[in-house]
Design a protein around this motif. Structure first.
Motif, short mmCIF file in Angstrom:
data_model
loop_
_atom_site.label_atom_id
_atom_site.label_comp_id
_atom_site.label_asym_id
_atom_site.label_seq_id
_atom_site.Cartn_x
_atom_site.Cartn_y
_atom_site.Cartn_z
N TYR A 210 24.70 1.89 -21.25
CA TYR A 210 23.99 1.18 -20.20
C TYR A 210 22.77 0.43 -20.71
O TYR A 210 22.43 -0.64 -20.20
CB TYR A 210 23.63 2.12 -19.06
N ILE A 211 22.10 0.96 -21.71
CA ILE A 211 20.98 0.22 -22.31
C ILE A 211 21.50 -1.07 -22.94
O ILE A 211 20.91 -2.14 -22.77
CB ILE A 211 20.23 1.09 -23.34
N ARG A 212 22.60 -0.97 -23.66
CA ARG A 212 23.22 -2.15 -24.25
C ARG A 212 23.60 -3.14 -23.17
O ARG A 212 23.42 -4.34 -23.29
CB ARG A 212 24.45 -1.74 -25.06
N ARG A 213 24.11 -2.64 -22.06
CA ARG A 213 24.50 -3.49 -20.94
C ARG A 213 23.30 -4.26 -20.37
O ARG A 213 23.38 -5.43 -20.08
CB ARG A 213 25.12 -2.59 -19.88
N PHE A 214 22.16 -3.57 -20.24
CA PHE A 214 20.95 -4.23 -19.75
C PHE A 214 20.45 -5.28 -20.74
O PHE A 214 19.87 -6.28 -20.33
CB PHE A 214 19.84 -3.21 -19.49
N ILE A 215 20.67 -5.05 -22.03
CA ILE A 215 20.19 -6.02 -23.02
C ILE A 215 21.09 -7.24 -23.09
O ILE A 215 20.59 -8.37 -23.14
CB ILE A 215 20.07 -5.35 -24.41
N ILE A 216 22.38 -7.05 -23.09
CA ILE A 216 23.26 -8.19 -23.34
C ILE A 216 23.68 -8.95 -22.09
O ILE A 216 24.23 -10.04 -22.19
CB ILE A 216 24.52 -7.78 -24.14
N HIS A 217 23.41 -8.42 -20.91
CA HIS A 217 23.74 -9.12 -19.67
C HIS A 217 22.47 -9.39 -18.88
O HIS A 217 21.52 -8.61 -18.94
CB HIS A 217 24.71 -8.30 -18.83
N PRO A 218 22.46 -10.46 -18.10
CA PRO A 218 21.24 -10.79 -17.33
C PRO A 218 21.12 -9.96 -16.05
O PRO A 218 20.99 -10.48 -14.95
CB PRO A 218 21.43 -12.28 -17.03
N VAL B 64 19.25 -8.10 -34.20
CA VAL B 64 18.92 -9.53 -34.19
C VAL B 64 19.86 -10.29 -33.26
O VAL B 64 19.42 -11.14 -32.48
CB VAL B 64 18.95 -10.10 -35.63
N ASN B 65 21.14 -9.99 -33.31
CA ASN B 65 22.10 -10.67 -32.44
C ASN B 65 21.89 -10.31 -30.97
O ASN B 65 22.04 -11.17 -30.10
CB ASN B 65 23.53 -10.36 -32.87
N MET B 66 21.53 -9.07 -30.71
CA MET B 66 21.21 -8.70 -29.33
C MET B 66 19.95 -9.42 -28.85
O MET B 66 19.87 -9.83 -27.69
CB MET B 66 21.05 -7.19 -29.21
N PHE B 67 18.98 -9.59 -29.74
CA PHE B 67 17.78 -10.34 -29.39
C PHE B 67 18.12 -11.79 -29.05
O PHE B 67 17.63 -12.33 -28.06
CB PHE B 67 16.75 -10.28 -30.52
#
Length: 143
Positions: A117-125, A55-58
């Motif tokens: 890297y997946i987390r990086r793509f989600i949390i950064h533009p 939810v926070n990543m969303f």
């Protein structure tokens, strides 16, 4: 739109992206920041509240996406670019978050690089860095 207003808006929107990045640790739940900063090579992932993290990543992705879409609108002022970007960002999030949740539930048994890297793509533009040059190229080739 006036040239000076456009430049000011672009600068403000880029500044907002930096603000989101700088206050993210206070605003969003993300225990993986500490994990990837320190002991990811030596320890396994400890208990993470997957639902809360998702939810926070969303929320963070949504905030970055709204700013990115605003930036695309200010720079190009084309509805088709905005529609494509919205659709692209939505589909990208759905695919990435599903893969990320599966990797977390697997406790990164297949390695830590893919979830990192997946987390990086989600949390950064990061998608903004792909879309802006693509739209600029499209704009130049249509002249």
């Amino acid at each position: 739109m006036n040239k000076y207003i456009k430049i000011a808006l672009v600068l403000i929107l880029f500044l907002l992206l930096f603000v989101v990045r700088s206050v993210s640790s206070e605003l969003f739940y993300d225990p993986l920041v500490v994990y990837f900063k320190n002991d990811y090579l030596y320890k396994s992932v400890y208990n993470v509240d997957i639902w809360r993290l998702t939810v926070n990543m969303f929320y963070r992705y949504l905030l970055n996406s709204i700013i990115s879409l605003s930036l695309i609108w200010v720079l190009f002022e084309r509805k088709d670019y905005l529609k494509f970007s919205s659709f692209f960002l939505m589909i990208a999030f759905m695919i990435l978050i599903v893969v990320f949740v599966f990797l977390i539930r697997d406790n990164f048994q297949s390695g830590y690089l893919l979830p990192f890297y997946i987390r990086r793509f989600i949390i950064h533009p990061i998608f903004l860095l792909i879309l802006l040059p693509a739209f600029y190229y499209q704009k130049l080739s249509n002249r």
